[in-house]
Design a protein around this motif. Structure first.
Motif, short mmCIF file in Angstrom:
data_model
loop_
_atom_site.label_atom_id
_atom_site.label_comp_id
_atom_site.label_asym_id
_atom_site.label_seq_id
_atom_site.Cartn_x
_atom_site.Cartn_y
_atom_site.Cartn_z
N THR A 355 -23.75 -13.05 18.08
CA THR A 355 -23.92 -11.68 17.84
C THR A 355 -24.70 -11.73 16.61
O THR A 355 -25.04 -12.43 15.91
N MET A 356 -25.45 -10.42 16.38
CA MET A 356 -26.06 -10.05 15.11
C MET A 356 -25.22 -10.37 14.01
O MET A 356 -25.73 -11.01 13.00
N GLY A 358 -22.86 -12.22 12.23
CA GLY A 358 -22.11 -13.63 12.32
C GLY A 358 -20.89 -13.96 11.78
O GLY A 358 -20.15 -14.58 12.00
N ILE A 379 -25.25 -10.56 8.26
CA ILE A 379 -26.18 -10.96 9.22
C ILE A 379 -27.18 -11.80 8.65
O ILE A 379 -27.87 -11.40 7.87
N GLN A 383 -30.93 -13.89 12.78
CA GLN A 383 -30.47 -12.77 13.15
C GLN A 383 -30.76 -11.56 12.40
O GLN A 383 -31.19 -10.43 12.56
N ARG A 386 -34.32 -10.49 13.32
CA ARG A 386 -34.30 -9.58 14.41
C ARG A 386 -33.86 -8.13 14.01
O ARG A 386 -34.48 -7.19 14.80
#
Length: 488
Positions: A355-356, A358, A379, A383, A386
């Motif tokens: 997931t974004m 972490g 994050i 990530q 993104r």
């Protein structure tokens, strides 16, 4: 105790974090006063930067009877620490927030400034996405859980390699050039067959620099682990780097140092140019010029390299600052009416390699200050790149959805939500710390830290003990101050 489980009990990450986009009340809390006025100043030492490295250097010099002036680009002190109040009481550290055993210099400074610490919350179960089945979350509180044998075998290999490194001279390690040419991602691919274990251990370990495993060398990674006393200390809770937090936050300690330094600190004074020779330095901001015998440049290395020097430092010094980027991480603070996850037997710590967000950690404060629940999320690197392509509302929705998957539907409705991204801050440009790119350690060797005539370098990146932490910043500033004391 196994490295992986200690990491999970904390759910934290490095103590030197990131921040941006403060709301009004947090900005007010961080502001120290109006920009410095114009003028020419004479001093024994000019310190560039009022983060913990610069403040520690100036304060120790003052105690030794040496006149130091501090030029700080921001209109506040504290560098990569920044603390803001919360509605209903309590506080949030938007930057560095933890301290633990063997970080003796930070503990000492906290005590000197009249501060106190309290233990981080860690009672209950941690959450981790399984490396055996990525559709499953493990909940555990001990050393053994599904996949722990795989993960701990990887951490043991990293620790064993780190033990071959002398943090003062990492370029002298066995196979140093080979390790410096190899990225951490390449090492993981060669040593960790399980792709999920590679993702998890790579993300966990490289979080100390907030670098992707593909952009940091194995030598630099092993150096950071060794300089932080191994993975147990680096990522541990009890007995580890995230054991304690500071009552009222970390930045108030920096503000108290600044108060004791008084008019020696000049805010709103970004240094543009340093002229130097064997006799001394002339350090110029837009409105202030300081003539001094020595200068200590206490900025992130890439920013130190952006200052105009006359004459230029040696080629190796110029080149190394171009190979010393800052890490990338977005720190998210979610405030709830109460730490509801504790009622479910959870300590707020989680790791997720898909997931974004972490990592998460419970960042609550003692109940006498606030009963609110404070959940912190990180994050990291890829990530984060993104995440910043999303709008603020899209990012918030995604973050809260991920939190609800781990901690239940109440996660969807925080009473406050804050994101911090120091990469967008002009005088930081990233956190937790800077890291040397592949090949740079063996190429430039001692030029990384060597003084240049009257110019000295300080900041958490330069410390060989606890780099990327507040303690490392303090140590680097005190070391530079002691080196200058020996020459005055």
């Amino acid at each position: 105790m196994a490295k992986f489980s200690r990491r999970h009990v904390l759910g934290g990450g490095s103590a030197l974090l990131i921040g941006a986009g403060l709301d009004g009340k947090a900005r007010a809390q961080g502001t120290q006063g109006p920009p410095a006025g114009r003028g020419r100043i004479n001093a024994d030492v000019c310190v560039v930067g009022a983060g913990y490295a610069g403040l520690a250097a100036a304060y120790r010099l003052k105690q030794a009877g040496i006149d130091a002036v501090v030029l700080e680009a921001r209109n506040r002190v504290g560098g990569r620490t920044l603390t803001g109040p919360l509605e209903g009481g309590g506080w949030v550290d938007y930057g560095g927030q933890w301290v633990g055993p063997t970080q003796d210099r930070f503990y000492e400074l906290i005590r000197e400034m009249g501060g106190r610490t309290y233990p981080s919350y860690a009672s209950g179960n941690s959450i981790e996405r399984s490396v055996l089945d990525p559709n499953v979350f493990n909940r555990f509180s001990g050393d053994q859980y599904p996949g722990s044998d795989i993960l701990n075998a990887v951490y043991d290999k990293i620790d064993a390699l780190a033990d071959t490194i002398d943090p003062r001279t990492p370029w002298t390690a066995p196979d140093a050039e080979k390790l410096d040419a190899m990225t951490f991602a390449e090492w993981l691919a060669a040593n960790v067959p399980n792709e999920h274990a590679r993702a998890l251990t790579g993300g966990v370990t490289s979080s100390v620099a907030c670098a992707s495993p593909s952009e940091i060398s194995m030598l630099e990674m092993a150096y950071l682990v060794k300089a932080c006393n191994g993975l147990d200390k680096l990522f541990g809770f009890a007995g580890g780097a995230q054991q304690d937090r500071v009552i009222h936050g970390t930045q108030p300690v920096a503000r108290e140092i600044a108060r004791r330094l008084g008019d020696a600190i000049k805010l709103g004074a970004p240094v543009r140019r340093i002229r130097w020779n064997d006799e001394g330095v002339e350090v110029a901001s837009d409105d202030i010029t300081v003539h001094a015998r020595f200068a200590i440049v206490c900025t992130p290395p890439h920013l130190a390299g952006a200052i105009e020097y006359d004459p230029s430092p040696p080629t190796d010094r110029v080149q190394v600052t171009q190979r010393w980027p800052q890490g990338l991480v977005i720190k998210v603070q979610m405030i709830y009416a109460a730490p509801y996850w504790r009622d479910a037997g959870l300590n707020g710590a989680s790791l997720d390699y898909r997931t974004m967000v972490g990592e998460t950690a419970d960042s609550g404060v003692p109940e006498q200050y606030s009963r609110q629940g404070i959940m912190t999320g990180f994050i990291y690197s890829g990530q984060a790149r993104r995440a910043v392509t999303l709008s603020a509302s899209e990012r918030k929705k995604a973050v809260l959805s991920e939190m609800a998957e781990k901690f239940g539907p109440k996660a969807l409705e925080p009473i406050e939500y804050h994101e911090m991204n120091w990469s967008t801050q002009q005088w930081t440009r990233g956190c937790f710390t800077g890291f040397l790119t592949p090949g740079a350690t063996t190429l430039f060797r001692s030029a990384v830290r060597d003084p240049v005539g009257p110019l000295y370098w300080a900041g958490t990146e330069y410390s060989t003990v606890w780099p990327s932490f507040i303690d490392g910043a303090i140590r680097s500033g005190e070391l530079a101050a002691n080196q200058i004391r020996a020459k005055v």
